[in-house]
Scaffold this motif. Structure first.
Motif, PDB file in Angstrom:
ATOM      1  N   ASP A   1      -6.848   5.735  -8.794  1.00  0.00           N
ATOM      2  CA  ASP A   1      -6.590   7.068  -9.798  1.00  0.00           C
ATOM      3  C   ASP A   1      -7.763   8.030  -9.622  1.00  0.00           C
ATOM      4  O   ASP A   1      -7.626   9.146  -9.638  1.00  0.00           O
ATOM      5  CB  ASP A   1      -6.522   6.458 -11.149  1.00  0.00           C
ATOM      6  N   TYR A   2      -9.078   7.132  -9.452  1.00  0.00           N
ATOM      7  CA  TYR A   2     -10.078   8.034  -9.545  1.00  0.00           C
ATOM      8  C   TYR A   2     -10.317   8.901  -8.065  1.00  0.00           C
ATOM      9  O   TYR A   2     -10.395  10.049  -7.976  1.00  0.00           O
ATOM     10  CB  TYR A   2     -11.415   7.428  -9.484  1.00  0.00           C
ATOM     11  N   LEU A   3     -10.050   8.086  -7.146  1.00  0.00           N
ATOM     12  CA  LEU A   3     -10.446   8.801  -5.756  1.00  0.00           C
ATOM     13  C   LEU A   3      -9.258   9.714  -5.460  1.00  0.00           C
ATOM     14  O   LEU A   3      -9.585  10.577  -4.559  1.00  0.00           O
ATOM     15  CB  LEU A   3     -10.076   7.518  -4.716  1.00  0.00           C
ATOM     16  N   LYS A   4      -8.025   9.749  -6.006  1.00  0.00           N
ATOM     17  CA  LYS A   4      -7.022  10.876  -5.902  1.00  0.00           C
ATOM     18  C   LYS A   4      -7.528  12.130  -6.311  1.00  0.00           C
ATOM     19  O   LYS A   4      -6.875  13.244  -5.816  1.00  0.00           O
ATOM     20  CB  LYS A   4      -5.672  10.273  -6.232  1.00  0.00           C
ATOM     21  N   THR A   5      -8.588  11.989  -7.182  1.00  0.00           N
ATOM     22  CA  THR A   5      -8.960  13.266  -7.617  1.00  0.00           C
ATOM     23  C   THR A   5      -9.750  13.942  -6.732  1.00  0.00           C
ATOM     24  O   THR A   5     -10.386  15.070  -7.107  1.00  0.00           O
ATOM     25  CB  THR A   5      -9.540  12.971  -9.170  1.00  0.00           C
ATOM     26  N   ILE A   6     -10.483  13.293  -5.953  1.00  0.00           N
ATOM     27  CA  ILE A   6     -11.426  13.864  -5.235  1.00  0.00           C
ATOM     28  C   ILE A   6     -11.072  13.957  -3.655  1.00  0.00           C
ATOM     29  O   ILE A   6     -11.745  14.909  -3.040  1.00  0.00           O
ATOM     30  CB  ILE A   6     -12.786  13.239  -5.157  1.00  0.00           C
ATOM     31  N   SER A   7      -9.975  13.307  -3.268  1.00  0.00           N
ATOM     32  CA  SER A   7      -9.754  13.335  -1.789  1.00  0.00           C
ATOM     33  C   SER A   7      -8.264  12.558  -1.688  1.00  0.00           C
ATOM     34  O   SER A   7      -7.667  12.111  -2.367  1.00  0.00           O
ATOM     35  CB  SER A   7     -10.816  12.255  -1.235  1.00  0.00           C
ATOM     36  N   ARG A   8      -7.805  12.652  -0.126  1.00  0.00           N
ATOM     37  CA  ARG A   8      -6.681  11.793   0.050  1.00  0.00           C
ATOM     38  C   ARG A   8      -7.014  10.232   0.055  1.00  0.00           C
ATOM     39  O   ARG A   8      -8.126   9.984   0.299  1.00  0.00           O
ATOM     40  CB  ARG A   8      -6.219  12.326   1.472  1.00  0.00           C
ATOM     41  N   VAL A   9      -5.983   9.608  -0.250  1.00  0.00           N
ATOM     42  CA  VAL A   9      -6.128   8.119  -0.511  1.00  0.00           C
ATOM     43  C   VAL A   9      -5.178   7.148   0.544  1.00  0.00           C
ATOM     44  O   VAL A   9      -3.916   7.813   0.298  1.00  0.00           O
ATOM     45  CB  VAL A   9      -6.152   7.823  -1.874  1.00  0.00           C
ATOM     46  N   GLN A  10      -5.393   6.483   1.279  1.00  0.00           N
ATOM     47  CA  GLN A  10      -4.613   5.512   2.003  1.00  0.00           C
ATOM     48  C   GLN A  10      -5.016   3.850   1.360  1.00  0.00           C
ATOM     49  O   GLN A  10      -6.017   3.697   1.563  1.00  0.00           O
ATOM     50  CB  GLN A  10      -5.021   5.434   3.430  1.00  0.00           C
ATOM     51  N   LEU A  11      -3.616   3.445   0.639  1.00  0.00           N
ATOM     52  CA  LEU A  11      -3.807   1.891   0.215  1.00  0.00           C
ATOM     53  C   LEU A  11      -3.398   1.153   1.608  1.00  0.00           C
ATOM     54  O   LEU A  11      -2.410   1.560   2.466  1.00  0.00           O
ATOM     55  CB  LEU A  11      -2.914   1.925  -0.891  1.00  0.00           C
ATOM     56  N   LEU A  12      -4.170   0.280   1.807  1.00  0.00           N
ATOM     57  CA  LEU A  12      -3.968  -0.702   3.127  1.00  0.00           C
ATOM     58  C   LEU A  12      -4.167  -2.153   2.669  1.00  0.00           C
ATOM     59  O   LEU A  12      -5.182  -2.670   2.130  1.00  0.00           O
ATOM     60  CB  LEU A  12      -4.889  -0.241   4.043  1.00  0.00           C
ATOM     61  N   GLU A  13      -3.074  -2.740   3.029  1.00  0.00           N
ATOM     62  CA  GLU A  13      -3.149  -4.322   2.662  1.00  0.00           C
ATOM     63  C   GLU A  13      -3.747  -4.990   4.056  1.00  0.00           C
ATOM     64  O   GLU A  13      -3.654  -4.564   5.145  1.00  0.00           O
ATOM     65  CB  GLU A  13      -1.695  -4.989   2.385  1.00  0.00           C
ATOM     66  N   ARG A  14      -4.364  -5.943   3.731  1.00  0.00           N
ATOM     67  CA  ARG A  14      -5.273  -6.914   4.849  1.00  0.00           C
ATOM     68  C   ARG A  14      -4.165  -6.943   5.992  1.00  0.00           C
ATOM     69  O   ARG A  14      -4.897  -6.978   7.142  1.00  0.00           O
ATOM     70  CB  ARG A  14      -5.806  -8.063   4.280  1.00  0.00           C
ATOM     71  N   SER A  15      -3.158  -7.341   5.886  1.00  0.00           N
ATOM     72  CA  SER A  15      -2.226  -7.762   7.210  1.00  0.00           C
ATOM     73  C   SER A  15      -1.841  -6.825   7.969  1.00  0.00           C
ATOM     74  O   SER A  15      -1.630  -6.813   9.156  1.00  0.00           O
ATOM     75  CB  SER A  15      -0.915  -8.432   6.504  1.00  0.00           C
ATOM     76  N   VAL A  16      -2.250  -5.492   7.562  1.00  0.00           N
ATOM     77  CA  VAL A  16      -2.005  -4.436   8.387  1.00  0.00           C
ATOM     78  C   VAL A  16      -3.175  -3.609   9.086  1.00  0.00           C
ATOM     79  O   VAL A  16      -2.997  -2.803   9.827  1.00  0.00           O
ATOM     80  CB  VAL A  16      -1.034  -3.144   8.007  1.00  0.00           C
ATOM     81  N   LEU A  17      -4.321  -4.268   8.837  1.00  0.00           N
ATOM     82  CA  LEU A  17      -5.571  -3.909   9.270  1.00  0.00           C
ATOM     83  C   LEU A  17      -5.564  -3.850  10.931  1.00  0.00           C
ATOM     84  O   LEU A  17      -6.078  -2.718  11.322  1.00  0.00           O
ATOM     85  CB  LEU A  17      -6.699  -4.782   9.090  1.00  0.00           C
ATOM     86  N   SER A  18      -5.125  -4.759  11.553  1.00  0.00           N
ATOM     87  CA  SER A  18      -5.252  -4.811  13.018  1.00  0.00           C
ATOM     88  C   SER A  18      -4.445  -3.707  13.611  1.00  0.00           C
ATOM     89  O   SER A  18      -4.660  -3.251  14.892  1.00  0.00           O
ATOM     90  CB  SER A  18      -4.768  -6.089  13.577  1.00  0.00           C
ATOM     91  N   THR A  19      -3.413  -3.074  13.045  1.00  0.00           N
ATOM     92  CA  THR A  19      -2.506  -1.821  13.482  1.00  0.00           C
ATOM     93  C   THR A  19      -2.843  -0.552  12.880  1.00  0.00           C
ATOM     94  O   THR A  19      -2.196   0.521  13.468  1.00  0.00           O
ATOM     95  CB  THR A  19      -1.290  -2.421  13.086  1.00  0.00           C
ATOM     96  N   TYR A  20      -3.789  -0.335  12.087  1.00  0.00           N
ATOM     97  CA  TYR A  20      -4.093   0.802  11.302  1.00  0.00           C
ATOM     98  C   TYR A  20      -5.180   1.501  12.197  1.00  0.00           C
ATOM     99  O   TYR A  20      -6.004   1.137  12.775  1.00  0.00           O
ATOM    100  CB  TYR A  20      -4.640   0.560   9.963  1.00  0.00           C
ATOM    101  N   LEU A  21      -4.848   2.959  12.502  1.00  0.00           N
ATOM    102  CA  LEU A  21      -5.877   3.715  13.240  1.00  0.00           C
ATOM    103  C   LEU A  21      -6.782   4.600  12.371  1.00  0.00           C
ATOM    104  O   LEU A  21      -6.416   5.400  11.713  1.00  0.00           O
ATOM    105  CB  LEU A  21      -4.977   4.648  14.056  1.00  0.00           C
ATOM    106  N   PHE A  22      -7.926   4.219  12.181  1.00  0.00           N
ATOM    107  CA  PHE A  22      -8.945   4.674  11.180  1.00  0.00           C
ATOM    108  C   PHE A  22      -9.582   5.820  11.868  1.00  0.00           C
ATOM    109  O   PHE A  22      -9.755   5.943  13.085  1.00  0.00           O
ATOM    110  CB  PHE A  22     -10.319   3.772  11.131  1.00  0.00           C
ATOM    111  N   SER A  23      -9.895   6.980  11.247  1.00  0.00           N
ATOM    112  CA  SER A  23     -10.417   8.118  11.602  1.00  0.00           C
ATOM    113  C   SER A  23     -11.869   7.980  11.655  1.00  0.00           C
ATOM    114  O   SER A  23     -12.311   7.354  10.748  1.00  0.00           O
ATOM    115  CB  SER A  23      -9.858   9.255  10.626  1.00  0.00           C
ATOM    116  N   PRO A  24     -12.642   8.688  12.447  1.00  0.00           N
ATOM    117  CA  PRO A  24     -14.052   8.501  12.410  1.00  0.00           C
ATOM    118  C   PRO A  24     -14.717   8.846  11.129  1.00  0.00           C
ATOM    119  O   PRO A  24     -15.765   8.061  10.982  1.00  0.00           O
ATOM    120  CB  PRO A  24     -14.385   9.432  13.624  1.00  0.00           C
ATOM    121  N   ASP A  25     -13.986   9.869  10.264  1.00  0.00           N
ATOM    122  CA  ASP A  25     -14.881  10.351   9.109  1.00  0.00           C
ATOM    123  C   ASP A  25     -14.172   9.552   7.863  1.00  0.00           C
ATOM    124  O   ASP A  25     -14.777   9.722   6.915  1.00  0.00           O
ATOM    125  CB  ASP A  25     -14.702  11.738   9.008  1.00  0.00           C
TER     126      ASP A  25
END
Length: 308
Positions: A59-83
């Motif tokens: 709720d707080y983070l959505k007031t200042i930026s875009r937010v992506q909620l990520l569950e541990r099981s999909v970490l290996s397939t998620y493409l993180f942006s450099p920033d």
């Protein structure tokens, strides 16, 4: 919105969610747990507290930026942006699991239940999230650098480790291999080899030293019993339960690994050999006859934001 940098919130399933997934409904899960004489209330309270902290953060983070909620099981397939800025909410192990999939992105680690989790890798509470996020955006933070280990095989496979690497049998049996370090070679039979980073040196590695000390009834590497620095430019290996025989030796069973050591292991097992890191067996590499695993420091470094 005050920032274009995406906030990635990493979570994991609670015990209650895992029970629901296994038994299909909460009613069936509750019946099973209470049938065994346990309190289902503990699972419900833990789930409530953890979910509450996640909701506060999002709720707080959505007031200042875009937010992506990520569950541990999909970490290996998620493409993180450099920033990206990564906020991990969970246990210490979730921080380690996350770091191995990053490449320089800063990590803010939140302890959602300080009365439950020791939190050596979780320096912040949810009430401190706002301040530390704003400080991170302004660049007014310092980080602990986290060294990682790396496995490369002669078949072109690669695996990173934040805590430790296990090389050995899939089941409770003996592994056969040739261990090489500093131009020394030894054929061994054991229940596997643990290679630890500085971050992992207070985990599995510490238990190995404690067991060895208990057997030997004397101090073993006193300077190592409390672990070694997270940013150490070296690793330590330990052979578990080495077996001496006509063909197998027990001389190269413990020591330091640097990138100059030339540490490798060549499998002599026809089947059931495995290499995995940080306790995640789903990402395992097969370690069967013909496979040679080369262990070194990784050029990749994790960045865990410090609490000043």
């Amino acid at each position: 919105m005050i920032s274009n940098r995406k906030m990635v919130v990493v979570t994991r399933k609670t015990r209650l969610e895992e029970l629901k997934q296994k038994y299909c409904t909460l009613g069936q899960a509750k019946f099973y747990i209470e049938h065994l004489g346990e309190s289902f209330t503990d699972y419900e309270e833990e789930n409530h507290l953890y979910t509450k902290v996640i909701n506060i953060a999002v709720d707080y983070l959505k007031t200042i930026s875009r937010v992506q909620l990520l569950e541990r099981s999909v970490l290996s397939t998620y493409l993180f942006s450099p920033d990206d800025i990564v906020i991990v909410i969970g246990q210490d192990g979730l921080v380690a699991n996350t770091l191995k999939y990053l490449n320089g992105q800063p990590v803010i680690a939140i302890n959602p239940m300080p009365s439950v989790y020791e939190g050596k890798l979780l320096p912040f509470l949810i009430g401190e999230l706002k301040d530390i996020v704003l400080q991170t955006l302004s660049g007014a933070v310092t980080t602990d650098n986290i060294s990682m280990a790396e496995v490369n095989t002669n078949l072109g496979q690669t695996l990173l480790a934040v805590n430790d690497i296990f090389i050995g049998p899939k089941t409770h049996s003996s592994a056969r291999y040739t261990l090489s370090i500093n131009e020394q070679h030894e054929e061994q039979s054991s229940s596997g080899v643990i290679i630890s980073t500085g971050l992992g040196s207070t985990g599995w590695f510490k238990s190995i030293l404690a067991g060895a000390r208990g057997i030997a009834k004397q101090p073993i590497q006193d300077e190592l019993t409390n672990g070694f620095p997270w940013a150490s430019p070296y690793l330590y290996y330990s052979v578990r339960e080495p077996f001496p025989s006509i063909k197998t030796g027990c001389e190269l069973v413990f020591g330091q690994i640097s990138n100059q050591s030339g540490f490798s292991m060549a499998s002599k097992m026809p089947e059931n050999g495995v290499i995995f890191s940080d306790g995640i067996e789903q990402d395992a590499i097969e370690f069967n006859a013909g496979v040679v695993a080369y262990i070194s420091m990784s050029s990749r470094v994790g960045h865990l934001i410090k609490k000043e």
